[in-house]
Design an enzyme around this catalytic site. Structure first.
Site, PDB file in Angstrom:
ATOM      1  N   ASP A  65       0.633  -1.867   0.004  1.00  0.00           N
ATOM      2  CA  ASP A  65      -0.076  -0.259  -0.227  1.00  0.00           C
ATOM      3  C   ASP A  65       0.631   1.060   0.117  1.00  0.00           C
ATOM      4  O   ASP A  65       1.572   1.338   1.116  1.00  0.00           O
ATOM      5  CB  ASP A  65      -1.176  -0.056   1.285  1.00  0.00           C
ATOM      6  N   ASP A 388      -9.005   1.025   1.470  1.00  0.00           N
ATOM      7  CA  ASP A 388      -9.051   1.108  -0.296  1.00  0.00           C
ATOM      8  C   ASP A 388     -10.117   0.526  -0.690  1.00  0.00           C
ATOM      9  O   ASP A 388     -10.693   1.667  -1.499  1.00  0.00           O
ATOM     10  CB  ASP A 388      -8.065   0.217  -0.216  1.00  0.00           C
TER      11      ASP A 388
END
Length: 552
Positions: A65, A388
């Site tokens: 990420d 996300d």
């Protein structure tokens, strides 16, 4: 630093100040941005690699990420910090696309450096980039699709989670996220704070579940309290149910046992009065943000009240909104009107963790997800994937606009930007074309990370876009396909925000032609050695990753 007036030096800045002027300053900042982009570039896409980040305490984070990597890295260079801000803003506004934003910024800086080397003035480059950005908005609007049905939301969620450790269970996880977002959606808006994700290690990912209500990761304060309360009247208390400690150095002198007993009896009476206030209000469930005294727990148990102590502030805020209660700072002010309501409150053990479930609340716009995973590191990475997905599904539901993924938007925008650039006279045309070429870094990186030939893929993509704007790279079969058919979908907001943030940060960095810093702020060497053999400035000032020891 001194300026000379004849033979007399005039000191303007302290003697130990560092200063980089003109091209040196631009080159230093551009290099910092390029290095940062290269650092996280390998994490992009379903085939992206992970980074292991180790802090000074030895704690390990394994993730791909982008924003998590940048937060964990100990970055000191000021220009690099500006790109970190891009990722953080992207995360806050959309929830995904952080890596995309940073690598586009890095590529825009790289292309700008090539133009500077060709003698193009920085003002011309910035003006061309601004023209290109305005055109990007128009192109992006043309290639976007209007859709926010559940099928589209599912595709958006699965696209966001692909490549983040959750592939084998991405469909059921996407179902959880979409259901949770639809649950809390109000008048076309989604407050992501109303969705709580609780990690519980010790099971398979596909055993994750959604809870129709609030989940608090605490057990009841005392074993003798009831495990379940129906028709709950909930008191929310910020005030501790304890006798306050003396905050001064005052002393109490007790000369005989009866005085000691009287003192203890007085403390007990004060606690009893606080508990009586809760009982009088009609509450049968109590959530306290602070501690609860053992004596208070005894009286609460006798009254049949289920109490939870040291509840997190974020959980208190969710409970306040969901139950309709009011968080009280003073127990003496508590009344029946301040109580929240829920159909049922109960304690349940999930693996080895006791939790409190609050369901059928007065305001049903709340949802919780119990996320399971085999280990702590795996569960933490999947949680980042869920966050996300939560952001992109919320953005899609709010905007109702999506684009097809797999690098298709970047290739199409680049293609149309080059056509637009041909219609521009002057040197700004070079900047517009450079902007277009920079956007192709996204499909190029997707191909690189999948082990494919980037030149062949880009040639195939450009040719395919002469026929359809939805042709992108399917990294799983290594071919150029119609990504609308494959089901790779992203919110328009991701692309718009990523390109906008990258362009604006690039403009700010390029316009800097003078760096004045206190010694130590930039770990540069003597001015004579400020450029290495390659013509690049030394990159001292780019910190290591979370205290990671040097690699031997």
């Amino acid at each position: 630093m001194a300026q000379y007036d004849g033979n007399q030096p005039v000191f303007i800045l302290p003697e130990d100040t560092q200063r980089f002027l003109g091209r040196d300053a631009q080159r230093m900042n551009i290099t910092a941005g390029k290095i940062l982009a290269e650092t996280i570039r390998t994490t992009l896409g379903p085939k992206g690699m992970d980074k292991m980040l180790v802090d000074n305490m030895g704690d390990v984070v394994i993730t791909n990420d982008g924003v998590t990597i940048l937060r964990e890295m100990d970055i000191a260079h000021p220009a690099a910090k500006m790109l970190v801000e891009i990722a953080k803003n992207q995360e806050d506004i959309v929830g995904d696309g952080t890596t995309t934003a940073v690598i586009i910024a890095g590529e825009l800086l790289k292309k700008a450096e090539e133009l500077l080397d060709d003698g193009i003035h920085v003002t011309t480059i910035v003006r061309g980039y601004k023209q290109a950005l305005s055109k990007v908005y128009e192109i992006l609007e043309d290639i976007s699709l209007d859709s926010k049905d559940k099928d589209t939301l599912m595709k958006v969620a699965m696209t966001a989670m692909t490549g983040k450790g959750s592939e084998k269970a991405r469909e059921p996880l996407a179902e959880l996220i979409v259901n949770a977002v639809l649950k809390v959606e109000e008048e076309g808006k989604v407050d992501k704070k109303n969705i709580n994700i609780q990690r519980v290690s010790g099971a398979s990912v596909d055993e994750s579940e959604i809870v129709d209500g609030i989940l608090v990761d605490k057990g009841k304060a005392d074993l003798s309290m009831p495990k379940k309360v129906e028709n709950a009247k909930i008191a929310l208390l910020k005030y501790p149910l304890e006798v306050k400690d003396l905050e001064t150095d005052s002393k109490i002198n007790l000369t005989n046992p009866s005085q000691m007993q009287a003192f203890l009896d007085n403390e007990e009476q004060m606690i009893r009065e606080m508990v009586d206030k809760i009982i009088e209000s009609g509450a049968n469930v109590l959530f306290c943000q602070k501690g609860i005294d053992d004596m208070a727990m005894h009286y609460l148990s006798r009254a049949g009240i289920l109490a939870v102590k040291r509840t997190k502030k974020s959980d208190m805020n969710r409970l306040e909104k969901a139950t309709g209660g009011r968080i009280m700072t003073n127990v003496n002010d508590l009344s029946a009107d301040d109580l929240g309501e829920a159909g049922i409150v109960y304690e349940k053990k999930v693996f080895d963790q006791m939790m409190i479930f609050i369901e059928k609340s007065k305001n049903s716009k709340a949802a919780s997800i119990i996320l399971r995973g085999s280990t702590r590191h795996i569960t933490a990475e999947i949680e980042r994937a869920l966050e996300d997905a939560l952001g992109v599904v919320s953005a899609t539901l709010e905007d109702g606009k999506v684009v097809i993924g797999g690098g298709a938007p970047e290739i199409e925008i680049a293609r149309q930007l080059k056509e637009y650039g041909d219609s521009i006279s002057g040197r700004e045309q070079l900047s517009v074309n450079a902007f277009a070429e920079a956007l192709e870094v996204v499909p190029k990186t997707l191909a690189e990370n999948a082990g494919l030939d980037t030149i062949d893929i880009l040639v195939d993509l450009r040719a395919a876009h002469e026929q359809s704007p939805f042709m992108g790279l399917d990294v799983f079969d290594g071919e150029v396909n119609d990504m609308q058919v494959v089901g790779v979908v992203e919110p328009q907001r991701i692309k718009k925000q990523a390109i906008q943030s990258a362009a604006e940060a690039t403009e700010m960095i390029l316009r800097i032609d003078d760096i004045v810093a206190a010694r130590g702020a930039l770990e540069a060497v003597d001015k004579d050695d400020s450029l290495d053999d390659s013509g690049m400035p030394p990159m001292g000032g780019m910190g290591g990753m979370g205290g990671m020891p040097p690699m031997m």
